[in-house]
Design a protein around this motif. Structure first.
Motif, PDB file in Angstrom:
ATOM      1  N   SER A  70       0.878  -1.052   0.090  1.00 60.73           N
ATOM      2  CA  SER A  70      -0.128  -0.019  -0.056  1.00 60.73           C
ATOM      3  C   SER A  70       0.843   1.202   0.070  1.00 60.73           C
ATOM      4  CB  SER A  70      -0.757  -0.111   1.220  1.00 60.73           C
ATOM      5  OG  SER A  70      -0.081  -0.220   2.411  1.00 60.73           O
ATOM      6  N   THR A 103      -8.275  -4.607  -0.048  1.00 56.69           N
ATOM      7  CA  THR A 103      -7.894  -4.667   1.059  1.00 56.69           C
ATOM      8  C   THR A 103      -7.143  -3.346   1.558  1.00 56.69           C
ATOM      9  OG1 THR A 103      -5.841  -5.866   1.018  1.00 56.69           O
ATOM     10  CG2 THR A 103      -7.763  -7.217   1.173  1.00 56.69           C
ATOM     11  N   ALA A 104      -6.686  -2.599   0.689  1.00 61.60           N
ATOM     12  CA  ALA A 104      -5.920  -1.445   1.143  1.00 61.60           C
ATOM     13  C   ALA A 104      -6.428  -0.054   0.658  1.00 61.60           C
ATOM     14  CB  ALA A 104      -4.570  -1.439   0.295  1.00 61.60           C
ATOM     15  N   THR A 122      -9.500   2.259   7.603  1.00 56.28           N
ATOM     16  CA  THR A 122      -8.565   0.811   7.525  1.00 56.28           C
ATOM     17  C   THR A 122      -8.430   0.555   8.950  1.00 56.28           C
ATOM     18  OG1 THR A 122      -7.553   1.469   5.543  1.00 56.28           O
ATOM     19  CG2 THR A 122      -6.273  -0.125   6.782  1.00 56.28           C
ATOM     20  N   GLN A 123      -7.793   1.440   9.837  1.00 58.22           N
ATOM     21  CA  GLN A 123      -7.811   1.208  11.204  1.00 58.22           C
ATOM     22  C   GLN A 123      -9.061   0.764  12.062  1.00 58.22           C
ATOM     23  OE1 GLN A 123      -4.941   3.061  13.577  1.00 58.22           O
ATOM     24  NE2 GLN A 123      -3.670   3.921  12.018  1.00 58.22           N
ATOM     25  N   ASN A 169     -11.823  -0.526  10.602  1.00 60.57           N
ATOM     26  CA  ASN A 169     -12.134  -1.722  10.022  1.00 60.57           C
ATOM     27  C   ASN A 169     -11.320  -3.029  10.808  1.00 60.57           C
ATOM     28  OD1 ASN A 169     -13.763  -3.418   8.357  1.00 60.57           O
ATOM     29  ND2 ASN A 169     -11.889  -3.975   7.223  1.00 60.57           N
ATOM     30  N   GLY A 170     -10.044  -2.804  11.039  1.00 60.29           N
ATOM     31  CA  GLY A 170      -9.235  -3.802  11.570  1.00 60.29           C
ATOM     32  C   GLY A 170      -9.396  -3.889  13.258  1.00 60.29           C
ATOM     33  N   GLY A 188     -12.953  -5.851  13.380  1.00 60.60           N
ATOM     34  CA  GLY A 188     -12.817  -7.307  13.224  1.00 60.60           C
ATOM     35  C   GLY A 188     -13.913  -8.037  12.690  1.00 60.60           C
ATOM     36  N   SER A 220     -15.297  -7.921   6.414  1.00 55.49           N
ATOM     37  CA  SER A 220     -14.065  -8.069   5.680  1.00 55.49           C
ATOM     38  C   SER A 220     -13.120  -7.415   5.716  1.00 55.49           C
ATOM     39  CB  SER A 220     -14.885  -8.420   4.298  1.00 55.49           C
ATOM     40  OG  SER A 220     -13.754  -8.783   3.217  1.00 55.49           O
ATOM     41  N   LYS A 221     -12.128  -7.928   5.241  1.00 57.40           N
ATOM     42  CA  LYS A 221     -10.686  -7.127   4.994  1.00 57.40           C
ATOM     43  C   LYS A 221     -11.082  -6.322   3.854  1.00 57.40           C
ATOM     44  CE  LYS A 221      -7.448 -10.046   7.779  1.00 57.40           C
ATOM     45  NZ  LYS A 221      -6.173 -10.688   7.563  1.00 57.40           N
ATOM     46  N   ASP A 222     -11.604  -6.766   2.740  1.00 55.27           N
ATOM     47  CA  ASP A 222     -12.056  -6.112   1.714  1.00 55.27           C
ATOM     48  C   ASP A 222     -12.810  -5.003   2.088  1.00 55.27           C
ATOM     49  OD1 ASP A 222     -13.526  -5.198  -0.562  1.00 55.27           O
ATOM     50  OD2 ASP A 222     -13.272  -6.945  -1.644  1.00 55.27           O
ATOM     51  N   LEU A 223     -12.389  -3.598   1.866  1.00 53.96           N
ATOM     52  CA  LEU A 223     -12.656  -2.386   2.277  1.00 53.96           C
ATOM     53  C   LEU A 223     -14.036  -2.038   1.758  1.00 53.96           C
ATOM     54  CD1 LEU A 223      -9.478  -0.278   2.717  1.00 53.96           C
ATOM     55  CD2 LEU A 223     -10.813  -1.457   4.591  1.00 53.96           C
TER      56      LEU A 223
END
Length: 427
Positions: free
Chosen positions: A120, A152-153, A189-190, A192-193, A196, A199-202
C-alpha cells in the motif's frame, strides 16, 4: 479505543442485520462484484497499453478507460456516477488527460505502477506523485479504480461515502481532495481492523458509509463524538507519515534528475550508458531513464554476484561497442555516502586493470561527510582505484557546456575533486 470500537460495532451490527443494506445487496449478494475484479484489472492493463502506444483517444467515449469505468458502474448503487468525472468536458477542458499528452502519460505511469504494486505504501507514493502533477479535473475519483486493484488497502470514494464518513466520524472531509481521501482511508482501515467483524475487503466498510451517507442507516451524534478523537489521533499519525513520504519522493525525484543529467552527458560524449537496473523505468522530463540506454549491462567477465552489484550502480559509461567501463557514478542525495563509495570500490577491485574512473555525485552540503569517508583506509588505496567526487550544483551550472564542448570523460577533470589530491573542503 475499546469504547470507540464498541460504539461503532453497534452501528455495524445494524448494517449487517438489514437484508436491504449494501452489505447484503452488493458486497456479499452480488456475483457481479467478484467477477468485476478480473475484468477491471485486465481493462486497466489495456488503458496502460493504449497510453504507452499513443493510441489512447482524445475523448472518453470509445476509449479503453470507458470500458473500465463501465465495469465499475455496473456495480449499481455504490458506484453510480463513477464514470462522470472521466467524461471529457470540452468547455472546461477537463479532465486534462485527453488533449495533454504529458498528463496522459503521467496517468498511464500511475495506472501501471498501481497495477504492479505489491504494498500500500507504494500505491500511496504513486497517489502523491499523481496529485503533484496537478492534472486539472483528475482527482480522487480514480480511487474507484484503485479499489478494484487493491481492495484490502484502498476503499472506493464518492459523495455518499464522504457524507457517511463525516457523519460517522464527526469529520468535515471534502469530495475532490486527495488529502481527504488518504485521511479517510487511514481512519477507515484502522477502524475496520479494530472491529474485526467486517471483511478485510474495504468494500464492506465503504458500503456502511454509503448507507449512512444516503440516509438509509443512521449514525447518532454520540457515536460521532466518541469516534472523532480517535480519528484525529489516526490522522495525526497519517500526516506525519505523509510528510515522510513527500520528503522521500522529493529526494527520489532529485536523484533521478541527476541520473538523467549523467545519462545525457555520457551520450553527448559518445559513450554507451547503463542505468541501475532498478531505476530504468524511473521517469525524468517525461522519458524513462533507460529509454536511450543499454537494455541491460553487458557481460564484463565478473562473477555473478559482483555483476549483480555493478548492475545496481546508478550510472555507468561504457566505451562504445565494448564491454569496458569508462566511468561509474553513484548519486547520493541523502542516502549513505559510505555505501555508495563502497559499491564503486568493490567494482573497481573486481575488474582487471585500472581504466575506469569512479565518481561520487552529491550536494555540496555533504562535502565534509565525503571527506570523512575518504579518510578511511579502504579509500586510500590510490594505486588500485581512483575515486573522485562531483557536486550537483556544478552539474546544474555546467551541463550544457560539458555536453557541447566535451570530447570524452576528461571534461569532468575541471569539476571533480580526486581522492588524495585535497582532503579539505573547497570554498
Amino acid at each position: 479505543m475499546e469504547t470507540d470500537t464498541d460504539a461503532l460495532r453497534s452501528l455495524t451490527d445494524r448494517y449487517k442485520a438489514d437484508p436491504e443494506s449494501v452489505y447484503h445487496t452488493w458486497f456479499i449478494g452480488s456475483e457481479a462484484r467478484l467477477k468485476a475484479f478480473r475484468s477491471i484489472r485486465r481493462g486497466v492493463a489495456g488503458v496502460v497499453e493504449d497510453i504507452q502506444a499513443r493510441r489512447f483517444p482524445n475523448d472518453f467515449k470509445g476509449s479503453s478507460l470507458e470500458f473500465v469505468l463501465g465495469c465499475i458502474t455496473e456495480q449499481k448503487q455504490v458506484f453510480e456516477g463513477a464514470a462522470h468525472p472521466f467524461y471529457w468536458k470540452p468547455k472546461l477542458r477537463i479532465p486534462d488527460i485527453y488533449e495533454n499528452e504529458a498528463n496522459k502519460q503521467a496517468f498511464g505511469r500511475f495506472l501501471y505502477a498501481c497495477l504492479n504494486a505489491t504494498d500500500s505504501l507504494s500505491v500511496e507514493k504513486e497517489i502523491l506523485k499523481l496529485a503533484g502533477q496537478r492534472i486539472k479535473g483528475l482527482g480522487p475519483a480514480v480511487a474507484n479504480i484503485l479499489y478494484f486493484l487493491h481492495p484490502t488497502a484502498f476503499p472506493p470514494f464518492n459523495t455518499a461515502m464522504v457524507n457517511g464518513f463525516n457523519a460517522v466520524f464527526g469529520a468535515k472531509k471534502k469530495l475532490g481532495d486527495w488529502e481527504s481521501y488518504l485521511e479517510m482511508r487511514e481512519t477507515l482501515t484502522q477502524a475496520n481492523g479494530a472491529l474485526g467483524v467486517l471483511s478485510k475487503d474495504l468494500g464492506a466498510f465503504a458500503g456502511l458509509l454509503f448507507d449512512v451517507g444516503v440516509g438509509k442507516l443512521a449514525a447518532d451524534g454520540e457515536l460521532a463524538g466518541e469516534l472523532s478523537l480517535a480519528r484525529e489521533r489516526i490522522e495525526a499519525v497519517r500526516r506525519k507519515r505523509h510528510e515522510e513520504v513527500e520528503k522521500d519522493l522529493a529526494e527520489t525525484r532529485e536523484h533521478t534528475r541527476v541520473q538523467h543529467q549523467l545519462v545525457k552527458l555520457g551520450r553527448a560524449l559518445g559513450y554507451d550508458v547503463s542505468v541501475a537496473r532498478n531505476d530504468r523505468s524511473a521517469s525524468c522530463e517525461g522519458t524513462a531513464l533507460g529509454y536511450h540506454c543499454l537494455e541491460c549491462l553487458p557481460d564484463l567477465g565478473l562473477p555473478p554476484e559482483v555483476h549483480q552489484t555493478v548492475d545496481l550502480i546508478d550510472v555507468l559509461w561504457l566505451h562504445q561497442g565494448e564491454p569496458r567501463i569508462a566511468c561509474a557514478f553513484e548519486v547520493e542525495k541523502s542516502t549513505s555516502i559510505y555505501s555508495g563509495m563502497l559499491r564503486l570500490a568493490d567494482m573497481a577491485l573486481s575488474l582487471p586493470g585500472k581504466e575506469e574512473h569512479l565518481y561520487l555525485v552529491a550536494p555540496r552540503s555533504r562535502e565534509r561527510e565525503i571527506l570523512e569517508q575518504l579518510r578511511r583506509p579502504m579509500f586510500q588505496r590510490h594505486d588500485e582505484f581512483a575515486l573522485s567526487y562531483l557536486f550537483f550544483e556544478d552539474l546544474d551550472r555546467h551541463l550544457d557546456s560539458l555536453c557541447l564542448l566535451g570530447g570524452d570523460r576528461r571534461v569532468l577533470d575541471k569539476l571533480a575533486c580526486r581522492c588524495g589530491e585535497d582532503i579539505t573542503p573547497r570554498p
